[in-house]
Design a protein around this motif. Sequence first.
Motif, short mmCIF file in Angstrom:
data_model
loop_
_atom_site.label_atom_id
_atom_site.label_comp_id
_atom_site.label_asym_id
_atom_site.label_seq_id
_atom_site.Cartn_x
_atom_site.Cartn_y
_atom_site.Cartn_z
N ALA A 34 0.72 -0.94 0.11
CA ALA A 34 0.50 -0.78 -0.09
C ALA A 34 1.12 1.40 -0.04
CB ALA A 34 -0.94 -0.07 1.60
N SER A 35 0.30 1.90 -1.02
CA SER A 35 1.29 3.88 -0.14
C SER A 35 1.22 4.30 0.81
CB SER A 35 0.46 4.74 -1.77
OG SER A 35 -1.20 4.85 -0.39
N MET A 36 1.72 5.67 1.46
CA MET A 36 2.05 5.71 2.77
C MET A 36 0.50 6.48 2.98
SD MET A 36 2.98 5.97 5.64
CE MET A 36 4.69 5.89 4.83
N ARG A 37 -0.64 7.29 2.09
CA ARG A 37 -1.74 7.61 2.31
C ARG A 37 -2.86 6.35 2.23
NH1 ARG A 37 -3.50 11.31 -2.86
NH2 ARG A 37 -6.07 11.23 -1.22
N GLN A 38 -2.57 5.18 1.29
CA GLN A 38 -3.56 4.25 1.95
C GLN A 38 -3.55 3.85 2.85
OE1 GLN A 38 -2.44 1.97 -1.50
NE2 GLN A 38 -4.74 1.86 -2.82
N ARG A 39 -1.99 3.67 3.67
CA ARG A 39 -1.44 3.22 4.71
C ARG A 39 -2.00 3.88 6.13
NH1 ARG A 39 3.70 1.05 4.38
NH2 ARG A 39 2.83 -1.15 4.54
N LEU A 40 -2.56 5.07 5.98
CA LEU A 40 -2.62 5.70 6.76
C LEU A 40 -4.31 6.07 6.74
CD1 LEU A 40 -0.11 8.82 6.21
CD2 LEU A 40 -0.43 7.22 7.61
N SER A 41 -5.08 5.72 6.03
CA SER A 41 -5.96 6.56 5.97
C SER A 41 -6.76 4.46 5.95
CB SER A 41 -7.02 6.33 4.14
OG SER A 41 -6.26 7.47 3.56
N VAL A 42 -6.22 3.55 6.18
CA VAL A 42 -6.28 2.02 6.90
C VAL A 42 -6.51 2.76 8.79
CG1 VAL A 42 -6.40 -0.23 7.11
CG2 VAL A 42 -6.38 0.81 5.00
N SER A 43 -5.05 2.72 8.64
CA SER A 43 -5.03 2.93 10.02
C SER A 43 -5.92 3.94 10.33
CB SER A 43 -3.44 3.44 9.83
OG SER A 43 -3.28 4.04 11.46
N ALA A 44 -6.57 5.13 10.42
CA ALA A 44 -7.49 6.38 10.77
C ALA A 44 -8.54 5.26 10.91
CB ALA A 44 -7.68 6.99 9.65
N LEU A 45 -9.05 4.49 10.58
CA LEU A 45 -10.13 4.09 9.81
C LEU A 45 -10.43 3.20 11.63
CD1 LEU A 45 -10.89 3.34 6.58
CD2 LEU A 45 -12.77 4.84 7.58
N ILE A 46 -9.07 2.40 11.55
CA ILE A 46 -8.98 1.21 12.56
C ILE A 46 -9.32 2.42 13.85
CG2 ILE A 46 -7.94 -1.11 13.71
CD1 ILE A 46 -6.51 -1.63 11.06
N CYS A 47 -9.02 3.43 14.07
CA CYS A 47 -8.30 4.14 15.14
C CYS A 47 -9.37 4.63 16.28
CB CYS A 47 -7.36 5.06 15.12
SG CYS A 47 -5.48 4.17 15.46
N LEU A 48 -10.23 5.14 14.72
CA LEU A 48 -11.78 5.37 14.82
C LEU A 48 -12.39 4.67 14.95
CD1 LEU A 48 -11.93 8.02 11.51
CD2 LEU A 48 -11.65 8.65 14.41
N PHE A 49 -12.80 3.28 14.74
CA PHE A 49 -13.37 2.14 15.29
C PHE A 49 -14.01 2.33 17.01
CE2 PHE A 49 -13.92 -1.95 15.74
CZ PHE A 49 -15.18 -2.32 16.08
N SER A 107 -5.34 0.88 -7.03
CA SER A 107 -4.14 1.97 -7.42
C SER A 107 -3.93 2.71 -6.41
CB SER A 107 -4.96 3.04 -8.25
OG SER A 107 -4.01 4.00 -8.38
N PRO A 108 -2.31 2.75 -5.71
CA PRO A 108 -2.15 3.71 -5.23
C PRO A 108 -2.98 5.19 -5.03
CG PRO A 108 -0.36 3.56 -6.45
CD PRO A 108 -1.57 2.75 -7.57
N ALA A 109 -3.59 5.49 -5.88
CA ALA A 109 -4.23 6.65 -5.79
C ALA A 109 -5.63 6.39 -5.66
CB ALA A 109 -4.49 7.36 -7.31
N ASP A 110 -6.32 5.17 -5.56
CA ASP A 110 -7.47 4.95 -4.62
C ASP A 110 -7.48 4.54 -2.94
OD1 ASP A 110 -9.93 3.72 -4.35
OD2 ASP A 110 -9.45 1.42 -5.30
N VAL A 111 -7.21 5.60 -2.72
CA VAL A 111 -7.34 6.13 -0.83
C VAL A 111 -8.46 5.05 -0.22
CG1 VAL A 111 -6.75 7.03 0.85
CG2 VAL A 111 -5.27 8.08 -1.17
N ARG A 112 -9.21 5.91 -0.29
CA ARG A 112 -11.07 5.72 -0.24
C ARG A 112 -11.60 4.08 -0.03
NH1 ARG A 112 -14.89 10.95 -0.43
NH2 ARG A 112 -12.89 12.28 0.26
N GLY A 113 -11.30 3.85 -1.43
CA GLY A 113 -11.73 2.43 -1.68
C GLY A 113 -11.10 1.53 -1.22
#
Length: 232
Positions: A34-49, A107-113
Motif C-alpha cells: 500500500a502507499s503511505m496515504r492508503q496505509r494512513l487511511s486504513v490506520s485512521a479508520l481502525i483507530c476511529l473504530f 491503484s495507489p490513488a484509490d485511497v478511500r476504496g
Amino acid sequence: MDAVDLGVNLFVALFALVDPIGNIPIFAAATAGASMRQRLSVSALICLFAAAFLAFFFVTGLGLLQFFGISLAAFRIAGGILLLLLGLDMTRDDFLKSFADNDADSSPADVRGYARRRFQRLVVPFAMPLMIGPGAISTIIIQAGEASKIGYQGQVAGMVAIAAACIATFLCFALTGPISRVLGEVGMSIIVRVLGLILCALAIQFILLGLSEAIPGMISGAVTTPYPDGGH
C-alpha cells in the motif's frame, strides 16, 4: 483519585492493552504494497473504530452486557477463546499471508476504496479482539465506575485518555513502513510467531480468570494472579 490521575492511568493501561507496537507486524502484512496515504487511511479508520467502541463502553459501562444478560466472566472466557484461536493462527507459516492484500487491481490513488476494503477485512479479528480485547473493555468499564464517582471532570478525563491512546496507536501504525523495512520479512515473521505464543498464554489467562470468577474456588489465586506484587 482525581480526574488527572484517572486520565493518566487509563491512557497507560489502554496503550499497553491495545499494544500498537506489538501489532505493527500484522498491520504491515495487512497493508503490504500500500502507499503511505492508503496505509494512513486504513490506520485512521481502525483507530476511529477503536475510539468509538471504547467510548461507547466508557459511557454505557456494564449496560450493554447487562442488556444481553452476559456476565463479565462469560465475556472474559469468550474473548479468551477468540484470542486463543488467533494466537494459534499466528504461529502458522501462512498467518501473515492471510492478512495480505490480494486486491491486485488497487491503484495507489484509490485511497478511500482501498481503506474501506482493508478496514472491512481487519475489523475482526485485528481491531477486535486483538486490539480491543476483554482486558481493554474490562479496564474501560472499571474506570467508568471510578469516573462516575469523580463526576463531570472524570468523564472528560476518561474520554481524553481514550482519544490520546487511539492517537498514539495511529502514530505507531503510521511508522509501519520504516519499521517493516528494518525488520524485513523474516524479522516480522519471527516477531509474529513469538507474539502468537504470548497471545495464547494471555488468552489462557483470560479464560482462567473468567472461570475463577464464574466458579469461585475452582482455580487457585496463584494462577489467576501470578504476580500480585509486580513480580518482585
